[in-house]
Write a protein that holds these residues in place. Sequence first.
Motif, PDB file in Angstrom:
ATOM      1  N   GLU A 150       5.938 -15.049   2.250  1.00 26.98           N
ATOM      2  CA  GLU A 150       5.110 -15.182   3.443  1.00 26.98           C
ATOM      3  C   GLU A 150       4.535 -13.857   3.942  1.00 26.98           C
ATOM      4  O   GLU A 150       3.478 -13.846   4.572  1.00 26.98           O
ATOM      5  CB  GLU A 150       5.940 -15.833   4.566  1.00 26.98           C
ATOM      6  N   ALA A 151       5.225 -12.760   3.703  1.00 27.02           N
ATOM      7  CA  ALA A 151       4.746 -11.481   4.227  1.00 27.02           C
ATOM      8  C   ALA A 151       3.696 -10.871   3.299  1.00 27.02           C
ATOM      9  O   ALA A 151       3.709 -11.103   2.087  1.00 27.02           O
ATOM     10  CB  ALA A 151       5.918 -10.512   4.397  1.00 27.02           C
ATOM     11  N   GLU A 152       2.806 -10.099   3.861  1.00 29.42           N
ATOM     12  CA  GLU A 152       1.765  -9.415   3.091  1.00 29.42           C
ATOM     13  C   GLU A 152       2.270  -8.017   2.730  1.00 29.42           C
ATOM     14  O   GLU A 152       2.136  -7.066   3.498  1.00 29.42           O
ATOM     15  CB  GLU A 152       0.477  -9.329   3.907  1.00 29.42           C
ATOM     16  N   LEU A 153       2.849  -7.900   1.542  1.00 29.15           N
ATOM     17  CA  LEU A 153       3.529  -6.674   1.138  1.00 29.15           C
ATOM     18  C   LEU A 153       2.851  -5.967  -0.030  1.00 29.15           C
ATOM     19  O   LEU A 153       3.140  -4.799  -0.285  1.00 29.15           O
ATOM     20  CB  LEU A 153       4.994  -6.981   0.758  1.00 29.15           C
ATOM     21  N   VAL A 154       1.991  -6.661  -0.761  1.00 29.15           N
ATOM     22  CA  VAL A 154       1.418  -6.126  -1.997  1.00 29.15           C
ATOM     23  C   VAL A 154      -0.067  -5.868  -1.798  1.00 29.15           C
ATOM     24  O   VAL A 154      -0.796  -6.710  -1.262  1.00 29.15           O
ATOM     25  CB  VAL A 154       1.638  -7.085  -3.177  1.00 29.15           C
ATOM     26  N   ALA A 155      -0.494  -4.697  -2.270  1.00 26.46           N
ATOM     27  CA  ALA A 155      -1.908  -4.351  -2.183  1.00 26.46           C
ATOM     28  C   ALA A 155      -2.561  -4.301  -3.556  1.00 26.46           C
ATOM     29  O   ALA A 155      -3.680  -4.798  -3.729  1.00 26.46           O
ATOM     30  CB  ALA A 155      -2.076  -3.001  -1.480  1.00 26.46           C
ATOM     31  N   PHE A 156      -1.880  -3.706  -4.543  1.00 28.82           N
ATOM     32  CA  PHE A 156      -2.485  -3.548  -5.861  1.00 28.82           C
ATOM     33  C   PHE A 156      -1.570  -4.065  -6.981  1.00 28.82           C
ATOM     34  O   PHE A 156      -1.734  -5.174  -7.445  1.00 28.82           O
ATOM     35  CB  PHE A 156      -2.856  -2.073  -6.100  1.00 28.82           C
ATOM     36  N   ASP A 157      -0.594  -3.245  -7.386  1.00 31.21           N
ATOM     37  CA  ASP A 157       0.191  -3.580  -8.575  1.00 31.21           C
ATOM     38  C   ASP A 157       1.601  -4.061  -8.271  1.00 31.21           C
ATOM     39  O   ASP A 157       2.352  -4.408  -9.184  1.00 31.21           O
ATOM     40  CB  ASP A 157       0.282  -2.370  -9.512  1.00 31.21           C
ATOM     41  N   GLY A 158       2.021  -4.095  -7.018  1.00 31.99           N
ATOM     42  CA  GLY A 158       3.329  -4.621  -6.665  1.00 31.99           C
ATOM     43  C   GLY A 158       4.476  -3.651  -6.845  1.00 31.99           C
ATOM     44  O   GLY A 158       5.639  -4.059  -6.751  1.00 31.99           O
ATOM     45  N   HIS A 159       4.191  -2.371  -7.089  1.00 32.59           N
ATOM     46  CA  HIS A 159       5.242  -1.361  -7.215  1.00 32.59           C
ATOM     47  C   HIS A 159       5.415  -0.632  -5.880  1.00 32.59           C
ATOM     48  O   HIS A 159       4.465  -0.495  -5.103  1.00 32.59           O
ATOM     49  CB  HIS A 159       4.904  -0.353  -8.316  1.00 32.59           C
TER      50      HIS A 159
END
Length: 472
Positions: A365-374
């Motif tokens: 549910e949270a918006e935590l990833v912007a590009f590659d997830g690292h």
Amino acid sequence: MRIGTEHGLPGHLVAFVSALRRHAVAVGPGETVDAAQVLGALDLLQREQVREGLAAALLRRSGQRQVFDTLFDLYFPAALGAGIGEVEVPRVGDEDDGPVDVEALRDVLAGLLRDGDTAALAELARAVVDAIGRSGAAGPGLRGAGTQPSWSAYQALRLLSPETLLARILADLGAADAGNAFAEEVLRREVRARIAAFRAMVVDEVRRRTAEIRGRDQVARTAVPRQAEQVEFLFAAADQLVALRRIVHPLARRLASRLAVRRRHAKRGELDMRRTLRRSMSTGGVPMRPAFRARRPGRPELVVLCDVSGSVAGFSHFTLLLVQALREQFSKVRVFAFVERADDVTHLFAPGAELSGVMSRVLREAELVAFDGHSDYGGALGSFAEHWGDAVGPKSSLLVLGDARTNYRDPNLAVLRRLVGQARHAHWLNPEPRRQWGSGDSAALRYAEVLPMHECRTAGQLAAVVEALLPV
């Protein structure tokens, strides 16, 4: 039950107690004396009575029982060598030392599992480990004369494959013919429990036989499971993480009781010089009765910023559960999760919220990833300061959870320094060993220059750090 005779029964008990201490089971002189009285009162031939009596005398926490049972089986084994049992292992051909007939042995195992004969299953486990360890299950000549036996739980269980007997056992018991789905499911779980118990018997027997060759002390160092509080978060298996979650609330109660004791011993505030000097006028200027300011203990706000990426998810989950259990010690708790950027997930940790699958909900549910997830600590700190920087104030304690591995990205030290300056207290809890800080892509040493960083590899370390940081 066999006991070493080199130093007699008292020496054997002392060796057993020393092994418990080496595995983080606190046993004092009083408990050791109680255990000696137990051994004097019980019949040593009644092994299970001795086990329960020693456990009652030596253990103080439920989480210590698995360590105790494993060490008890090493120091108070049921037999030496193959022992004497009534169960015979089927062989191929007429030779007594021929290879094991696996199919016939599986038939025997299925019958014992069907009947639920625990004593016979234990004898079968002992006989199977001995037979397979000495002669194997393949053709003749697998092991030559004088060859050292090889005790292997993996080999024995792979050959027997007890899990594949489930359908046959249920058919023999007529589970499908009963027509009651509930009763069939109960019977299925009972048979699975019997199979799991037999697997444990085989593992215990292999450990016992190995200890006879290599020595029980050496086996104890490697084969005895760690207590849940001693398991390292970064290397914990799924079942160990489940055990860790079970100790959260007992651990929180223990920390809360210790905090209450600290607060009782810290009732007096700072010395009140003005009142002390006024009192001293009646005693010739000698301050016989110092005056102290009344303490006004306040509950600070807590802001938690935690890395929930895969490498540290188990550590973050456990720490958040512990914070949730201790939330009464704080006036307000806000939780922010991050991977590449931060997001407010406080609503998922509200009082009374269901926490069993909370980490899955955070990632979903949270918006935590912007590009590659690292993990991107610099980006996460920047997004947190931009959107929720006012959450950290002079009444707040900032707690950062993570391994500080930035994947060689900008650590954004300036933003962290500003947040630490805004907070009343700030601390960083790191699940990695201190010796790895600063290695590879770790920015731990650079972050440690900005705020205190604490090593929290295990639940025991984490509890000690949290206890020291709780407000008095």
